[in-house]
Write an enzyme that holds these catalytic residues in place. Structure first.
Site, mmCIF file in Angstrom:
data_model
loop_
_atom_site.group_PDB
_atom_site.id
_atom_site.type_symbol
_atom_site.label_atom_id
_atom_site.label_comp_id
_atom_site.label_asym_id
_atom_site.label_seq_id
_atom_site.Cartn_x
_atom_site.Cartn_y
_atom_site.Cartn_z
ATOM 1 N N ASN A 155 0.867 -1.186 0.000
ATOM 2 C CA ASN A 155 0.000 0.000 0.000
ATOM 3 C C ASN A 155 0.901 1.233 0.000
ATOM 4 O OD1 ASN A 155 -2.884 -1.082 0.420
ATOM 5 N ND2 ASN A 155 -1.692 -2.185 1.961
ATOM 6 N N GLU A 156 1.169 1.719 -1.205
ATOM 7 C CA GLU A 156 2.109 2.812 -1.392
ATOM 8 C C GLU A 156 1.455 4.168 -1.069
ATOM 9 O OE1 GLU A 156 5.109 2.153 -1.746
ATOM 10 O OE2 GLU A 156 5.535 0.630 -3.259
ATOM 11 N N PRO A 157 2.265 5.250 -0.979
ATOM 12 C CA PRO A 157 1.690 6.575 -0.751
ATOM 13 C C PRO A 157 0.510 6.860 -1.679
ATOM 14 C CG PRO A 157 4.063 6.704 -0.659
ATOM 15 C CD PRO A 157 3.733 5.294 -1.054
#
Length: 254
Positions: A155-157
């Site tokens: 879950n990236e930025p």
């Protein structure tokens, strides 16, 4: 109030081995408690360098102290996409090498996202992955590392708090950090399948483990920074059932 509960949730150990042993013991306790009740223990597992020490200790507990994994069902957080399960960089190979080949868990109780699916099949597959977790009563424990981008799972930025299992694009920092494993950044996949933040936070217990100086800056942001999708790990600040397990180097900026 948030600050006090956060302070209680931070455990700092002298070194990575001690931090890993603490988490492994906690997971072992959950497995044994479930065994005594005749229940399954549902574990959410992570990959990367951080959990290796936890898995090493779990293997030792199995081989030397008789800890059985026959009542354990596992769900891994993520897998690169596309990725074949026999490839060296696949999380299937990682999990076999570091844990599954050394314990007595039944193969049909292991779940790792499938990196071989057609793009069209991913959405339905991800919905089924979620459903399997829910049908088993949810995750009893989720083991997390943290990426230098602030990701938990992949879950990236920009990932939202209500995100569920899905196909995502990988952040440049994440691909840079994986470049050694793939023999160059240009060979690192640009996408992955990951459990969502909503799925992760619904686990009954969460251990976020961070080891080494490389993680000190992002740990400071994750624990003390403003809660924001820019650093997805900050969403964990709102939860009572999270423990941040750090070595002294990772905790050096707190």
């Amino acid at each position: 109030m948030l600050e006090h509960s956060l302070q209680r949730a931070i455990k700092v150990y002298a070194n990575a081995d001690d931090a890993s042993s603490y988490v492994a013991d906690k997971i072992a306790q959950i497995i044994k408690t479930k065994q005594e009740k005749g229940d399954l223990a549902i574990l959410g597992l992570a990959t990367g360098s951080t959990p290796k020490g936890v898995y090493k200790e779990l293997v030792r507990l199995h081989q030397n102290e008789g800890l059985s994994f026959k009542n354990v069902v596992t769900f891994n957080l993520d897998e690169y996409y596309p990725m074949h399960p026999v490839e060296e960089q696949s999380y299937v190979v990682f999990m076999k090498q570091n844990l599954f080949n050394h314990i007595d868990i039944p193969t049909n109780q292991i779940h790792i996202p499938d990196g071989t699916l057609s793009v069209e099949a991913i959405k339905v597959y991800c919905e089924l992955y979620e459903k399997k977790i829910v049908d088993l009563g949810g995750l009893d424990v989720q083991l997390l590392g943290i990426g230098r981008s602030g990701h938990i799972g992949f879950n990236e930025p920009g990932s939202l708090q209500d995100s569920i299992t899905r196909l995502v694009s990988l952040d440049d920092i994440t691909r840079e950090d994986a470049s050694d494993d793939f023999g160059g950044r240009d060979k690192v996949p640009t996408q992955a399948i990951t459990m969502g933040i909503q799925t992760i936070v619904q686990a009954k217990k969460i251990f976020l483990v961070a080891l080494s100086e490389r993680k000190a800056e992002i740990i400071q942001k994750a624990i003390q920074g403003e809660i924001s999708a820019a650093v997805p790990a900050t969403f964990l600040q709102q939860l009572e059932h999270v423990e941040y397990v750090l070595d002294e180097k990772a905790a050096s900026l707190l």
